[in-house]
Design a protein around this motif. Structure first.
Motif, PDB file in Angstrom:
ATOM      1  N   SER A  15       0.804  -1.231   0.000  1.00 24.86           N
ATOM      2  CA  SER A  15       0.000   0.000   0.000  1.00 24.86           C
ATOM      3  C   SER A  15       0.832   1.273   0.000  1.00 24.86           C
ATOM      4  CB  SER A  15      -0.932   0.006   1.223  1.00 24.86           C
ATOM      5  OG  SER A  15      -0.183  -0.173   2.411  1.00 24.86           O
ATOM      6  N   ARG A  16       2.069   1.202   0.504  1.00 26.05           N
ATOM      7  CA  ARG A  16       2.883   2.410   0.639  1.00 26.05           C
ATOM      8  C   ARG A  16       4.350   2.069   0.373  1.00 26.05           C
ATOM      9  NH1 ARG A  16       3.520   3.912   5.525  1.00 26.05           N
ATOM     10  NH2 ARG A  16       2.702   2.038   6.536  1.00 26.05           N
ATOM     11  N   ILE A  18       8.126   1.251  -0.429  1.00 27.60           N
ATOM     12  CA  ILE A  18       8.814   0.356  -1.370  1.00 27.60           C
ATOM     13  C   ILE A  18       7.819  -0.623  -1.991  1.00 27.60           C
ATOM     14  CG2 ILE A  18      10.525  -1.497  -1.513  1.00 27.60           C
ATOM     15  CD1 ILE A  18      12.089   0.016   0.745  1.00 27.60           C
ATOM     16  N   GLY A  39      -3.076  -1.588   7.533  1.00 27.22           N
ATOM     17  CA  GLY A  39      -3.789  -0.447   8.103  1.00 27.22           C
ATOM     18  C   GLY A  39      -4.178   0.634   7.108  1.00 27.22           C
ATOM     19  N   SER A  40      -3.519   0.704   5.970  1.00 29.08           N
ATOM     20  CA  SER A  40      -3.670   1.872   5.078  1.00 29.08           C
ATOM     21  C   SER A  40      -4.636   1.581   3.931  1.00 29.08           C
ATOM     22  CB  SER A  40      -2.300   2.281   4.517  1.00 29.08           C
ATOM     23  OG  SER A  40      -1.393   2.501   5.556  1.00 29.08           O
ATOM     24  N   ASP A  59      -3.243  -9.136   7.354  1.00 29.92           N
ATOM     25  CA  ASP A  59      -2.222  -8.695   8.308  1.00 29.92           C
ATOM     26  C   ASP A  59      -1.072  -9.702   8.338  1.00 29.92           C
ATOM     27  OD1 ASP A  59      -0.717  -7.864  10.454  1.00 29.92           O
ATOM     28  OD2 ASP A  59      -2.448  -7.595  11.804  1.00 29.92           O
ATOM     29  N   SER A  60       0.129  -9.240   8.059  1.00 30.94           N
ATOM     30  CA  SER A  60       1.286 -10.142   8.054  1.00 30.94           C
ATOM     31  C   SER A  60       1.651 -10.643   9.453  1.00 30.94           C
ATOM     32  CB  SER A  60       2.498  -9.461   7.410  1.00 30.94           C
ATOM     33  OG  SER A  60       2.291  -9.305   6.029  1.00 30.94           O
ATOM     34  N   ASN A  82       7.389  -8.033   1.162  1.00 32.43           N
ATOM     35  CA  ASN A  82       7.913  -6.700   1.473  1.00 32.43           C
ATOM     36  C   ASN A  82       7.509  -6.216   2.863  1.00 32.43           C
ATOM     37  OD1 ASN A  82       8.776  -3.774   0.772  1.00 32.43           O
ATOM     38  ND2 ASN A  82       6.601  -3.572   1.270  1.00 32.43           N
ATOM     39  N   TYR A 146      15.344  -5.589  14.864  1.00 35.25           N
ATOM     40  CA  TYR A 146      15.246  -5.412  13.407  1.00 35.25           C
ATOM     41  C   TYR A 146      16.429  -6.096  12.719  1.00 35.25           C
ATOM     42  CZ  TYR A 146      14.581  -2.856   8.974  1.00 35.25           C
ATOM     43  OH  TYR A 146      14.382  -2.503   7.646  1.00 35.25           O
ATOM     44  N   ILE A 179      15.982   4.305   2.374  1.00 34.87           N
ATOM     45  CA  ILE A 179      15.104   4.578   1.227  1.00 34.87           C
ATOM     46  C   ILE A 179      14.028   5.554   1.707  1.00 34.87           C
ATOM     47  CG2 ILE A 179      13.542   3.578  -0.501  1.00 34.87           C
ATOM     48  CD1 ILE A 179      16.452   2.506  -0.743  1.00 34.87           C
ATOM     49  N   THR A 181      10.883   6.755   2.431  1.00 34.24           N
ATOM     50  CA  THR A 181       9.491   6.290   2.593  1.00 34.24           C
ATOM     51  C   THR A 181       8.956   6.876   3.897  1.00 34.24           C
ATOM     52  OG1 THR A 181      10.069   4.346   3.915  1.00 34.24           O
ATOM     53  CG2 THR A 181      10.094   4.066   1.514  1.00 34.24           C
ATOM     54  N   ASN A 184      11.109   5.944   6.773  1.00 31.30           N
ATOM     55  CA  ASN A 184      12.470   6.497   6.836  1.00 31.30           C
ATOM     56  C   ASN A 184      12.578   7.698   5.897  1.00 31.30           C
ATOM     57  OD1 ASN A 184      15.184   6.984   7.097  1.00 31.30           O
ATOM     58  ND2 ASN A 184      15.850   5.034   6.239  1.00 31.30           N
TER      59      ASN A 184
HETATM   60  P1  NDP Z   1       6.630   1.713   5.070  1.00 24.55           P
HETATM   61  O1  NDP Z   1       6.356   1.710   6.519  1.00 24.55           O
HETATM   62  O2  NDP Z   1       6.749   2.993   4.335  1.00 24.55           O
HETATM   63  O3  NDP Z   1       5.546   0.770   4.321  1.00 24.55           O
HETATM   64  C1  NDP Z   1       5.351  -0.521   4.831  1.00 24.55           C
HETATM   65  C2  NDP Z   1       4.393  -1.284   3.951  1.00 24.55           C
HETATM   66  O4  NDP Z   1       4.265  -2.599   4.506  1.00 24.55           O
HETATM   67  C3  NDP Z   1       3.044  -0.664   3.924  1.00 24.55           C
HETATM   68  O5  NDP Z   1       2.430  -0.912   2.679  1.00 24.55           O
HETATM   69  C4  NDP Z   1       2.320  -1.409   5.050  1.00 24.55           C
HETATM   70  O6  NDP Z   1       0.937  -1.514   4.843  1.00 24.55           O
HETATM   71  C5  NDP Z   1       2.912  -2.780   4.915  1.00 24.55           C
HETATM   72  N1  NDP Z   1       2.838  -3.481   6.186  1.00 24.55           N
HETATM   73  C6  NDP Z   1       3.448  -3.174   7.357  1.00 24.55           C
HETATM   74  N2  NDP Z   1       3.052  -4.014   8.318  1.00 24.55           N
HETATM   75  C7  NDP Z   1       2.170  -4.865   7.731  1.00 24.55           C
HETATM   76  C8  NDP Z   1       1.400  -5.951   8.211  1.00 24.55           C
HETATM   77  N3  NDP Z   1       1.430  -6.330   9.492  1.00 24.55           N
HETATM   78  N4  NDP Z   1       0.603  -6.604   7.326  1.00 24.55           N
HETATM   79  C9  NDP Z   1       0.539  -6.228   6.026  1.00 24.55           C
HETATM   80  N5  NDP Z   1       1.224  -5.192   5.523  1.00 24.55           N
HETATM   81  C10 NDP Z   1       2.031  -4.519   6.375  1.00 24.55           C
HETATM   82  O7  NDP Z   1       7.981   0.853   4.906  1.00 24.55           O
HETATM   83  P2  NDP Z   1       9.086   0.836   3.743  1.00 24.55           P
HETATM   84  O8  NDP Z   1       8.447   0.919   2.424  1.00 24.55           O
HETATM   85  O9  NDP Z   1      10.133   1.782   4.118  1.00 24.55           O
HETATM   86  O10 NDP Z   1       9.682  -0.621   3.986  1.00 24.55           O
HETATM   87  C11 NDP Z   1       9.260  -1.746   3.245  1.00 24.55           C
HETATM   88  C12 NDP Z   1      10.233  -2.889   3.507  1.00 24.55           C
HETATM   89  O11 NDP Z   1      11.559  -2.460   3.185  1.00 24.55           O
HETATM   90  C13 NDP Z   1      10.279  -3.349   4.960  1.00 24.55           C
HETATM   91  O12 NDP Z   1      10.462  -4.737   5.002  1.00 24.55           O
HETATM   92  C14 NDP Z   1      11.497  -2.635   5.511  1.00 24.55           C
HETATM   93  O13 NDP Z   1      12.068  -3.306   6.596  1.00 24.55           O
HETATM   94  C15 NDP Z   1      12.406  -2.668   4.290  1.00 24.55           C
HETATM   95  N6  NDP Z   1      13.449  -1.660   4.319  1.00 24.55           N
HETATM   96  C16 NDP Z   1      13.169  -0.316   4.295  1.00 24.55           C
HETATM   97  C17 NDP Z   1      14.188   0.610   4.317  1.00 24.55           C
HETATM   98  C18 NDP Z   1      13.955   2.077   4.302  1.00 24.55           C
HETATM   99  O14 NDP Z   1      14.916   2.829   4.551  1.00 24.55           O
HETATM  100  N7  NDP Z   1      12.753   2.571   4.008  1.00 24.55           N
HETATM  101  C19 NDP Z   1      15.589   0.181   4.382  1.00 24.55           C
HETATM  102  C20 NDP Z   1      15.785  -1.240   4.381  1.00 24.55           C
HETATM  103  C21 NDP Z   1      14.741  -2.115   4.351  1.00 24.55           C
HETATM  104  P3  NDP Z   1      -0.157  -0.726   5.764  1.00 24.55           P
HETATM  105  O15 NDP Z   1       0.294   0.679   5.890  1.00 24.55           O
HETATM  106  O16 NDP Z   1      -1.412  -0.913   4.990  1.00 24.55           O
HETATM  107  O17 NDP Z   1      -0.175  -1.429   7.069  1.00 24.55           O
END
Ligand code: NDP
Length: 237
Positions: A15-16, A18, A39-40, A59-60, A82, A146, A179, A181, A184
């Motif tokens: 949803s958001r 990466i 949640g989003s 929900d993961s 992801n 983490y 990255i 987002t 971060n």
């Molecule tokens: P965001 O928090 O921006 O987005 C997270 C995404 O994962 C959202 O779409 C969210 O959906 C979904 N998500 C989170 N928890 C759940 C859940 N319990 N069930 C289903 N969906 C879930 O994170 P990023 O895009 O930054 O990160 C994505 C991945 O990349 C992660 O694994 C993170 O660890 C990894 N990563 C990110 C880095 C960064 O700097 N951004 C660096 C290295 C790794 P919703 O909002 O709908 O819950």
């Protein structure tokens, strides 16, 4: 661009950030994409409408719900895992249930999702897990859980590559550095510290990670498996 016409993909957490970029890229390249969110809802509906993909709430943190989602989406050509969370803070003060929930989302569900996908996946299928450069290097305190979770994904890919290799199914970990987002943001308080570790002193863009995922999901990467692919501006170098 990779031609994914005729391919079916599931992205866990699309949803958001990466994950949304991965959905956009796979859909733009022709794949039939379903993605999960937790949640989003609004953001998920927007990504779905924009890309012609399907958003489903799963929900993961709920292992059995994810296993059912993977099973009911199959047979998948491409699975991208992801969804992931981080918890910051003093390890001595952290709530044990919250840490276990992190391990569930970041490690246990990815393991079971990958195995379930492989049950129905055709030969030559692709599984890609989003890890982190923090699986290799954790230069700051307060993020041990983490780091544990992202290191564990390395073992997951190395081990399952052996199980699935005979069928030509590959499993790889993409390890981003910082990255830009919601999790971060490029203009966040940690920016200068993070950039001080890097050779390319900026946050990466979600689309850059999606490009690496698309390559791993495509036909050129059929001999690439059980491997970590770091995209981090040399954060971990
Ligand atoms: P965001 O928090 O921006 O987005 C997270 C995404 O994962 C959202 O779409 C969210 O959906 C979904 N998500 C989170 N928890 C759940 C859940 N319990 N069930 C289903 N969906 C879930 O994170 P990023 O895009 O930054 O990160 C994505 C991945 O990349 C992660 O694994 C993170 O660890 C990894 N990563 C990110 C880095 C960064 O700097 N951004 C660096 C290295 C790794 P919703 O909002 O709908 O819950």
């Amino acid at each position: 661009m990779t031609d994914f016409h005729g391919k079916t993909a599931l992205v866990l957490g699309g949803s958001r950030g990466i994950g949304a970029s991965i959905v956009r890229r796979l859909a733009a390249d022709g794949a039939k994409v379903t993605f999960t969110y937790a949640g989003s809802r609004e953001a998920a509906e927007q990504v779905a409408a924009e890309t012609g993909s399907t958003a489903v709430r799963t929900d993961s943190a709920d292992r059995d719900a994810v296993i059912a989602r993977v099973r009911d989406s199959g047979p998948l050509d491409i699975l991208v895992i992801n969804s992931g969370i981080a918890i910051f803070g003093d390890a001595l003060e952290q709530d044990a249930d919250a840490i276990d929930r992190l391990f569930q989302i970041n490690v246990q569900t990815p393991y079971h999702a990958a195995v379930e996908a492989a049950r129905q996946m055709p030969d030559g299928g692709r599984i890609i897990v989003i890890g982190s450069v923090n699986g290799d290097r954790m230069p700051i305190p307060g993020m041990a859980s983490y780091a544990v979770s992202k290191s564990a994904l390395q073992g997951l890919a190395r081990g399952l590559a052996r199980d699935f290799g005979p069928r030509g199914i590959t499993i790889n970990v993409v390890q981003p550095g910082p990255i830009d987002t919601d999790a971060n943001p490029q203009d966040g308080p940690m920016k200068d510290l993070m950039h001080s570790f890097m050779a390319i002193k900026r946050h990466g863009r979600p689309e850059e990670v999606a490009g690496m995922v698309a390559w791993l999901a495509g036909p050129e990467a059929g001999f690439v498996t059980g491997a970590m692919h770091t995209i981090d501006g040399a954060f971990g170098a």
